[in-house]
Scaffold this active site. Structure first.
Site, PDB file in Angstrom:
ATOM      1  N   LEU A 133       0.899  -1.160   0.000  1.00  0.00           N
ATOM      2  CA  LEU A 133       0.000   0.000   0.000  1.00  0.00           C
ATOM      3  C   LEU A 133       0.934   1.205   0.000  1.00  0.00           C
ATOM      4  O   LEU A 133       1.858   1.264   0.818  1.00  0.00           O
ATOM      5  CB  LEU A 133      -0.883   0.019   1.247  1.00  0.00           C
ATOM      6  N   ASP A 134       0.733   2.157  -0.901  1.00  0.00           N
ATOM      7  CA  ASP A 134       1.656   3.282  -0.927  1.00  0.00           C
ATOM      8  C   ASP A 134       1.498   4.129   0.335  1.00  0.00           C
ATOM      9  O   ASP A 134       0.542   3.977   1.094  1.00  0.00           O
ATOM     10  CB  ASP A 134       1.507   4.107  -2.203  1.00  0.00           C
ATOM     11  N   ALA A 135       2.442   5.021   0.552  1.00  0.00           N
ATOM     12  CA  ALA A 135       2.496   5.767   1.808  1.00  0.00           C
ATOM     13  C   ALA A 135       1.223   6.554   2.082  1.00  0.00           C
ATOM     14  O   ALA A 135       0.810   6.707   3.241  1.00  0.00           O
ATOM     15  CB  ALA A 135       3.697   6.708   1.807  1.00  0.00           C
TER      16      ALA A 135
ATOM     17  N   SER B 295      -1.787   5.713   1.215  1.00  0.00           N
ATOM     18  CA  SER B 295      -2.956   4.831   1.305  1.00  0.00           C
ATOM     19  C   SER B 295      -3.080   4.209   2.686  1.00  0.00           C
ATOM     20  O   SER B 295      -2.106   4.114   3.439  1.00  0.00           O
ATOM     21  CB  SER B 295      -2.887   3.737   0.236  1.00  0.00           C
TER      22      SER B 295
END
Length: 281
Positions: free
Chosen positions: A139-141, A143
């Site tokens: 999960l990107d930062a 998200s």
């Protein structure tokens, strides 16, 4: 063969590291030594590759420096002189907050999900050593939401690559569901476009456009200036939802994953972890 020659043959085989297995022993398939270390749950495969290259790994008593050196699952492997044995598999879920990087360590010094996991694990199991564990997927930062962790690399691979998995896992629904807050209100036609799919600009200048689509894109709730969408994906392309909505002219304000395969976020509090039952392989 004369007994003398048999003894010579056995000695040559031992020196080559290919002694014939004892009768009744199964002929396990050989893999790269780094992969075997990872499969035992000691660390991630990339971490294992680094350990090998640093000369910290021995295979059947000899130091190896090539991560792809053939090894069998029952071979004697040591890291820093200590045997690497198969760990008890563990499975966890986290409600990832915004701002944490999904990686074991970050060269920029940013706080990672592993930092948060260790902190929460210490609260849940005081005095107990944190297992060698890694996040499943990313999960990107920016998200939030459901993130799985395990040291069972075979199970993790099956979740991330359903087309290559076998057994009960392969029949599961390998989808991810997100609640997405958007500035503005996409029309029904635009949501249908997302389901049909379209090309989006590349993340890196000079690369080709990339086709993306949503399994489902529908309204969830609406306010005066923004709305929440519920979007279902069956792929794992980088920043897929954000890039599709940007192509349609909408900014993502929040993105929360609420379901991954058969696992649901439920009422797990943000920043907390939850131990899961061992899945059926």
């Amino acid at each position: 063969m004369p007994r003398k020659h048999q003894g010579i043959s056995r000695q040559v085989n031992r020196e080559r590291g290919c002694t014939k297995p004892a009768s009744g022993a199964t002929k396990a398939k050989a893999h790269g030594v780094a992969r075997v270390i990872s499969k035992r749950g000691f660390c991630s495969r990339s971490q294992a590759e680094n350990l090998v290259r640093e000369g910290r790994v021995s295979l059947r008593g000899k130091t190896v420096r090539d991560p792809d050196t053939p090894a069998r699952e029952n071979d004697e492997i040591c890291v820093d002189g200590k045997p690497v044995k198969a760990s008890e598999f563990v499975y966890f879920m986290m409600n990832k907050p915004r701002g944490y990087v999904t990686t074991a360590s970050d060269e920029k010094g940013r706080t990672t999900v592993m930092d948060l996991f260790r902190e929460q694990y210490a609260k849940m199991f005081p005095g107990k050593a944190v297992p060698h564990i890694s996040p499943v997927g990313r999960l990107d930062a920016a998200s939030e939401g459901l993130l799985l962790f395990t040291n069972d690399t075979q199970w993790a691979d099956a979740l991330l690559n359903p087309q290559e998995s076998r057994g009960p896992t392969s029949s599961a629904i390998h989808t991810k569901i997100y609640r997405v807050q958007v500035a503005g209100k996409p029309t029904a036609a635009e949501l249908s476009q997302m389901e049909a799919g379209f090309n989006v600009p590349p993340r890196v200048f000079g690369e080709k456009e990339e086709f993306m689509h949503a399994v489902s894109a529908k309204p969830y709730s609406a306010g005066e200036k923004n709305c929440w969408l519920e979007i279902t994906l069956d792929e794992g392309k980088n920043r897929e939802i954000r890039r599709m909505l940007a192509k349609l002219g909408y900014e993502v304000l929040r993105l929360v994953r609420i379901k991954f395969c058969n696992f649901k976020l439920g009422n797990l509090k943000q920043g907390c972890i939850k131990k899961l039952d061992a899945p059926q392989h």
